[in-house]
Design a protein around this motif. Structure first.
Motif, PDB file in Angstrom:
ATOM      1  N   THR A  89       1.086  -0.642  -0.177  1.00  0.00           N
ATOM      2  CA  THR A  89      -0.385  -0.295  -0.012  1.00  0.00           C
ATOM      3  C   THR A  89       1.172   0.764   0.369  1.00  0.00           C
ATOM      4  O   THR A  89       0.406   2.406  -1.069  1.00  0.00           O
ATOM      5  CB  THR A  89      -0.872   0.182   1.077  1.00  0.00           C
ATOM      6  N   GLU A  90       1.909   1.336   0.604  1.00  0.00           N
ATOM      7  CA  GLU A  90       3.009   1.990   0.711  1.00  0.00           C
ATOM      8  C   GLU A  90       3.889   2.422  -0.059  1.00  0.00           C
ATOM      9  O   GLU A  90       3.600   3.808  -0.742  1.00  0.00           O
ATOM     10  CB  GLU A  90       3.578   1.829   1.914  1.00  0.00           C
ATOM     11  N   PHE A  91       3.793   1.708  -0.834  1.00  0.00           N
ATOM     12  CA  PHE A  91       4.147   1.430  -2.663  1.00  0.00           C
ATOM     13  C   PHE A  91       3.724   2.582  -2.876  1.00  0.00           C
ATOM     14  O   PHE A  91       4.641   3.496  -4.121  1.00  0.00           O
ATOM     15  CB  PHE A  91       4.092   0.047  -2.904  1.00  0.00           C
ATOM     16  N   LEU A  92       3.010   2.349  -3.572  1.00  0.00           N
ATOM     17  CA  LEU A  92       1.851   3.611  -3.807  1.00  0.00           C
ATOM     18  C   LEU A  92       2.133   5.155  -4.015  1.00  0.00           C
ATOM     19  O   LEU A  92       1.949   5.805  -4.491  1.00  0.00           O
ATOM     20  CB  LEU A  92       0.392   3.762  -4.395  1.00  0.00           C
ATOM     21  N   VAL A  93       1.571   5.136  -2.215  1.00  0.00           N
ATOM     22  CA  VAL A  93       1.556   6.294  -1.920  1.00  0.00           C
ATOM     23  C   VAL A  93       3.806   6.860  -1.502  1.00  0.00           C
ATOM     24  O   VAL A  93       3.405   8.295  -1.987  1.00  0.00           O
ATOM     25  CB  VAL A  93       1.826   6.061   0.054  1.00  0.00           C
ATOM     26  N   VAL A  94       4.425   5.862  -1.820  1.00  0.00           N
ATOM     27  CA  VAL A  94       6.096   6.529  -2.366  1.00  0.00           C
ATOM     28  C   VAL A  94       5.839   7.138  -3.538  1.00  0.00           C
ATOM     29  O   VAL A  94       6.417   8.491  -4.176  1.00  0.00           O
ATOM     30  CB  VAL A  94       6.973   5.870  -1.814  1.00  0.00           C
ATOM     31  N   VAL A  95       5.333   6.268  -4.872  1.00  0.00           N
ATOM     32  CA  VAL A  95       5.538   7.039  -5.620  1.00  0.00           C
ATOM     33  C   VAL A  95       5.153   7.956  -6.389  1.00  0.00           C
ATOM     34  O   VAL A  95       5.431   9.134  -6.537  1.00  0.00           O
ATOM     35  CB  VAL A  95       4.470   5.921  -6.625  1.00  0.00           C
ATOM     36  N   LEU A  96       3.606   8.597  -5.301  1.00  0.00           N
ATOM     37  CA  LEU A  96       3.188   9.772  -5.596  1.00  0.00           C
ATOM     38  C   LEU A  96       3.992  10.751  -4.532  1.00  0.00           C
ATOM     39  O   LEU A  96       3.807  12.337  -5.483  1.00  0.00           O
ATOM     40  CB  LEU A  96       1.920   9.631  -4.995  1.00  0.00           C
ATOM     41  N   ALA A  97       4.488  10.745  -3.381  1.00  0.00           N
ATOM     42  CA  ALA A  97       5.285  11.511  -2.691  1.00  0.00           C
ATOM     43  C   ALA A  97       6.507  12.018  -3.972  1.00  0.00           C
ATOM     44  O   ALA A  97       7.097  12.738  -3.310  1.00  0.00           O
ATOM     45  CB  ALA A  97       5.508  11.226  -1.373  1.00  0.00           C
ATOM     46  N   LEU A 113       6.750  12.643  -6.419  1.00  0.00           N
ATOM     47  CA  LEU A 113       6.117  13.321  -7.646  1.00  0.00           C
ATOM     48  C   LEU A 113       5.858  14.657  -6.467  1.00  0.00           C
ATOM     49  O   LEU A 113       5.996  15.724  -7.609  1.00  0.00           O
ATOM     50  CB  LEU A 113       4.715  12.501  -8.318  1.00  0.00           C
ATOM     51  N   VAL A 114       5.289  14.325  -5.947  1.00  0.00           N
ATOM     52  CA  VAL A 114       4.773  15.354  -5.030  1.00  0.00           C
ATOM     53  C   VAL A 114       6.058  16.330  -4.422  1.00  0.00           C
ATOM     54  O   VAL A 114       5.930  17.360  -5.399  1.00  0.00           O
ATOM     55  CB  VAL A 114       4.577  15.607  -3.761  1.00  0.00           C
ATOM     56  N   VAL A 115       6.988  15.746  -4.687  1.00  0.00           N
ATOM     57  CA  VAL A 115       7.983  16.477  -3.878  1.00  0.00           C
ATOM     58  C   VAL A 115       9.228  17.042  -5.475  1.00  0.00           C
ATOM     59  O   VAL A 115       9.456  18.407  -5.397  1.00  0.00           O
ATOM     60  CB  VAL A 115       9.555  15.798  -3.415  1.00  0.00           C
ATOM     61  N   PHE A 116       8.478  16.812  -6.047  1.00  0.00           N
ATOM     62  CA  PHE A 116       9.187  17.001  -7.833  1.00  0.00           C
ATOM     63  C   PHE A 116       8.767  17.983  -8.494  1.00  0.00           C
ATOM     64  O   PHE A 116       9.129  19.049  -8.327  1.00  0.00           O
ATOM     65  CB  PHE A 116       9.357  15.565  -8.468  1.00  0.00           C
ATOM     66  N   SER A 175      10.842  20.749  -3.955  1.00  0.00           N
ATOM     67  CA  SER A 175      11.549  21.173  -2.642  1.00  0.00           C
ATOM     68  C   SER A 175      13.499  19.893  -2.933  1.00  0.00           C
ATOM     69  O   SER A 175      13.379  20.617  -2.224  1.00  0.00           O
ATOM     70  CB  SER A 175      10.863  20.029  -2.187  1.00  0.00           C
ATOM     71  N   LEU A 176      12.801  19.027  -4.229  1.00  0.00           N
ATOM     72  CA  LEU A 176      15.114  18.773  -3.818  1.00  0.00           C
ATOM     73  C   LEU A 176      14.720  18.631  -5.258  1.00  0.00           C
ATOM     74  O   LEU A 176      13.470  19.232  -6.713  1.00  0.00           O
ATOM     75  CB  LEU A 176      14.468  17.054  -3.357  1.00  0.00           C
ATOM     76  N   PRO A 177      16.188  19.335  -5.864  1.00  0.00           N
ATOM     77  CA  PRO A 177      16.274  19.079  -6.946  1.00  0.00           C
ATOM     78  C   PRO A 177      15.848  17.682  -7.548  1.00  0.00           C
ATOM     79  O   PRO A 177      15.671  16.127  -7.058  1.00  0.00           O
ATOM     80  CB  PRO A 177      18.263  18.872  -7.786  1.00  0.00           C
ATOM     81  N   ALA A 178      15.039  17.393  -9.276  1.00  0.00           N
ATOM     82  CA  ALA A 178      14.655  15.868  -9.779  1.00  0.00           C
ATOM     83  C   ALA A 178      15.630  14.709  -9.495  1.00  0.00           C
ATOM     84  O   ALA A 178      14.909  14.032  -9.508  1.00  0.00           O
ATOM     85  CB  ALA A 178      15.050  16.633 -11.650  1.00  0.00           C
ATOM     86  N   PRO A 179      16.918  15.440  -9.656  1.00  0.00           N
ATOM     87  CA  PRO A 179      17.318  13.652  -9.899  1.00  0.00           C
ATOM     88  C   PRO A 179      17.391  12.817  -8.390  1.00  0.00           C
ATOM     89  O   PRO A 179      17.255  11.732  -7.709  1.00  0.00           O
ATOM     90  CB  PRO A 179      18.771  14.168 -10.649  1.00  0.00           C
ATOM     91  N   ALA A 198      15.125  13.974  -6.042  1.00  0.00           N
ATOM     92  CA  ALA A 198      13.383  13.404  -5.712  1.00  0.00           C
ATOM     93  C   ALA A 198      13.285  12.416  -6.728  1.00  0.00           C
ATOM     94  O   ALA A 198      12.803  11.518  -5.794  1.00  0.00           O
ATOM     95  CB  ALA A 198      12.173  14.908  -6.233  1.00  0.00           C
ATOM     96  N   LEU A 199      13.698  12.386  -7.770  1.00  0.00           N
ATOM     97  CA  LEU A 199      12.913  11.327  -8.655  1.00  0.00           C
ATOM     98  C   LEU A 199      14.105   9.512  -8.260  1.00  0.00           C
ATOM     99  O   LEU A 199      13.661   8.632  -7.731  1.00  0.00           O
ATOM    100  CB  LEU A 199      12.707  11.506  -9.772  1.00  0.00           C
TER     101      LEU A 199
END
Length: 124
Positions: free
Chosen positions: A23-31, A33-36, A40-44, A46-47
Motif C-alpha cells: 500500500t505504501e508503495f503507491l504512496v511513495v510513488v506519489l510522494a 512526484l509531489v516532492v519533484f 522541494s528537491l532537485p529532480a534527480p 527527488a525521483l
C-alpha cells in the motif's frame, strides 16, 4: 530429481508487513512526484531517491518472512518520517504509515505467538 523445497507458512506479521509495504508503495510513488513537482528537491534527488526507496520497499516486501525484510520495513518507515524535513505533507503521511507499521508489527507478533502456543499445546 530433487525434492521440491517446502516453504514454511507465512506468519500474520509477514503478511501484514507485505500488505502495508504494498500500500505504501503507491504512496511513495506519489510522494516522489509531489516532492519533484513542488521543487522541494532537485529532480534527480527527488525521483532518484524515490526510486531507491521503492526498490528497498520491494525487497522488504519480498523478504517479509525474514528479520531482514522487517528491518528494511522499519528503515522505510524512518526514511518517510524523516521526509518531514523536505516536505511536511510527506512527513505526515510517513507518520501515519509508521504508526500503521508499528501497530501491525505489535499485533501481528502477538497473534503469531498466540497461534504458535496453541499449536504446541494441541500437537500430539
Amino acid at each position: 530429481m530433487s525434492t521440491p523445497r517446502v516453504r514454511r507458512p507465512r506468519t500474520l506479521t509477514a503478511s501484514l508487513a507485505a500488505i502495508v509495504l504494498a500500500t505504501e508503495f503507491l504512496v511513495v510513488v506519489l510522494a516522489a512526484l509531489v516532492v519533484f513537482g513542488l521543487k522541494s528537491l532537485p529532480a534527480p534527488v527527488a525521483l532518484g531517491g524515490g526510486a531507491a526507496l521503492l526498490v528497498v520497499m520491494a525487497i522488504a516486501a519480498a523478504l517479509s518472512r525474514s528479520r531482514v525484510g522487517i528491518a528494511l520495513g522499519w528503515l522505510v518507515q524512518l526514511v518517510l518520517i524523516a521526509a518531514f524535513v523536505v516536505q511536511p505533507a510527506v512527513g505526515v503521511v510517513g507518520l501515519f504509515f509508521g504508526a500503521l507499521w508499528t501497530y501491525c508489527m505489535i499485533i501481528g507478533g502477538r497473534i503469531d505467538r498466540r497461534t504458535t502456543n496453541q499449536s504446541e499445546r494441541t500437537a500430539p
